[in-house]
Design a protein around this motif. Structure first.
Motif, mmCIF file in Angstrom:
data_model
loop_
_atom_site.group_PDB
_atom_site.id
_atom_site.type_symbol
_atom_site.label_atom_id
_atom_site.label_comp_id
_atom_site.label_asym_id
_atom_site.label_seq_id
_atom_site.Cartn_x
_atom_site.Cartn_y
_atom_site.Cartn_z
ATOM 1 N N ALA A 53 -25.459 19.750 4.749
ATOM 2 C CA ALA A 53 -25.302 18.106 5.343
ATOM 3 C C ALA A 53 -26.815 17.067 5.151
ATOM 4 O O ALA A 53 -26.772 16.552 4.629
ATOM 5 N N ALA A 56 -28.130 17.173 2.176
ATOM 6 C CA ALA A 56 -26.986 16.299 0.498
ATOM 7 C C ALA A 56 -27.614 14.869 1.348
ATOM 8 O O ALA A 56 -28.377 13.888 0.581
ATOM 9 N N ARG A 57 -28.079 14.630 2.648
ATOM 10 C CA ARG A 57 -28.698 13.722 3.452
ATOM 11 C C ARG A 57 -30.406 12.982 2.352
ATOM 12 O O ARG A 57 -30.415 12.008 2.651
ATOM 13 N N GLU A 60 -30.527 11.818 -0.971
ATOM 14 C CA GLU A 60 -29.462 10.005 -0.462
ATOM 15 C C GLU A 60 -31.561 9.299 -0.298
ATOM 16 O O GLU A 60 -32.092 8.302 -0.752
ATOM 17 N N ARG A 267 -22.867 15.971 -2.531
ATOM 18 C CA ARG A 267 -22.287 16.594 -1.194
ATOM 19 C C ARG A 267 -22.092 17.974 -1.611
ATOM 20 O O ARG A 267 -21.726 18.439 -0.978
ATOM 21 N N ARG A 268 -21.238 17.733 -2.196
ATOM 22 C CA ARG A 268 -20.014 18.944 -3.030
ATOM 23 C C ARG A 268 -21.341 19.941 -3.671
ATOM 24 O O ARG A 268 -21.370 20.964 -3.775
#
Length: 283
Positions: A53, A56-57, A60, A267-268
């Motif tokens: 997580a 992914a964050r 971004e 995310r995947r």
């Protein structure tokens, strides 16, 4: 085809700016930062775990969040979400300029290999073919002359990164790439290095600027362990950063995707990457 220039700057020497030349600033900066525990060289620091997580964050933040110090972007994009930007084919770089030695040549080649493994791109030095990534090591006279020449020859070309690099002594390096706005594909780029710097700071400049030319242009204070963070805790590309690059160049992420389009895919992929990571780093 609309082309836009995107810039990335490393303002590492700002804390030491003064009357010294860039060589003195760099030496003092590195000494002071290392004494305080910054400019770390671990690739996989044990004290900075991160989860899928988090990855992914962080992706971004460095891909889709505008950065306050970013210069040279198309004002038409300022009110829009940033889109995925990536190279669509091989990268051929050319290293030229002053102050270059065998160490610098090897550092660039090693960074190109590291980035190639992370992205899957074919990245190597240009031989007979044209280069689409120019890495220029410039002394004060040459960089001032280059800025004047580019302004005279291309008056409408945004060269903000070079302008900052030339006029601000606290900027040891800078990078700028240009892209097709519609497709998001990166078409070419420039990395500017101060010929007066060497040692760890030059190596850090090479790794960060070449990495940011891949399409990860922003820095953010929440991104750790990473060089994409203005606190300069880490000097070199970390495993985390290589995973960001793997994520960016996964074929499921297409150039030009918006944040909303990319987020579920990001995310995947992050789960897949961290699922294969060592347990000690927060899979």
């Amino acid at each position: 085809m609309r082309i836009v220039m995107m810039s990335a700057l490393l303002l590492s020497l700002a804390a030491c700016a003064g009357s010294m030349d860039r060589t003195g600033l760099a030496e003092r900066y590195v000494r002071d930062q290392r004494a305080m525990g910054f400019l770390r060289t671990e690739r996989d620091p044990a004290d900075a775990p991160y989860s899928a997580a988090d990855l992914a964050r962080h992706f971004e933040l460095v891909v889709f969040e505008p950065e306050a110090q970013l210069v040279g972007y198309d004002p038409d994009l300022a009110t829009e979400d940033y889109r995925v930007r990536k190279w669509g084919g091989p990268i051929r770089y050319r290293l030229e300029g002053q102050g270059l030695d065998a160490v610098a040549v090897n550092q660039v080649a090693a960074t190109a290999s590291r980035l190639g493994r992370a992205t899957g791109l074919d990245i190597r030095a240009a031989q007979d073919e044209p280069a689409n990534l120019l890495i220029l090591s410039l002394d004060p006279k040459t960089r001032a002359g280059l800025l004047d020449a580019l302004r005279a020859r291309f008056p409408d070309m945004p060269i903000d990164a070079l302008d900052w690099f030339v006029t601000r002594p606290e900027t040891p390096c800078a990078g700028q790439f240009y892209q097709d706005v519609e497709s998001g594909e990166i078409l070419g780029g420039f990395v500017f290095l101060s010929a007066e710097i060497g040692g760890l700071l030059r190596r850090a400049c090479i790794e960060e600027e070449m990495a940011q030319m891949m399409g990860l242009t922003q820095d953010h204070p929440e991104v750790r362990p990473s060089i994409f963070n203005d606190d300069n805790e880490f000097a070199l590309l970390t495993r985390h950063d290589e995973e960001l690059l793997r994520l960016l160049y996964d074929p499921r992420l297409r150039a030009g995707m918006t944040r909303a389009e990319a987020a579920p895919i990001v995310r995947r992929i992050a789960l897949e990457i961290r699922g294969a990571a060592s347990p000690g780093n927060g899979a």
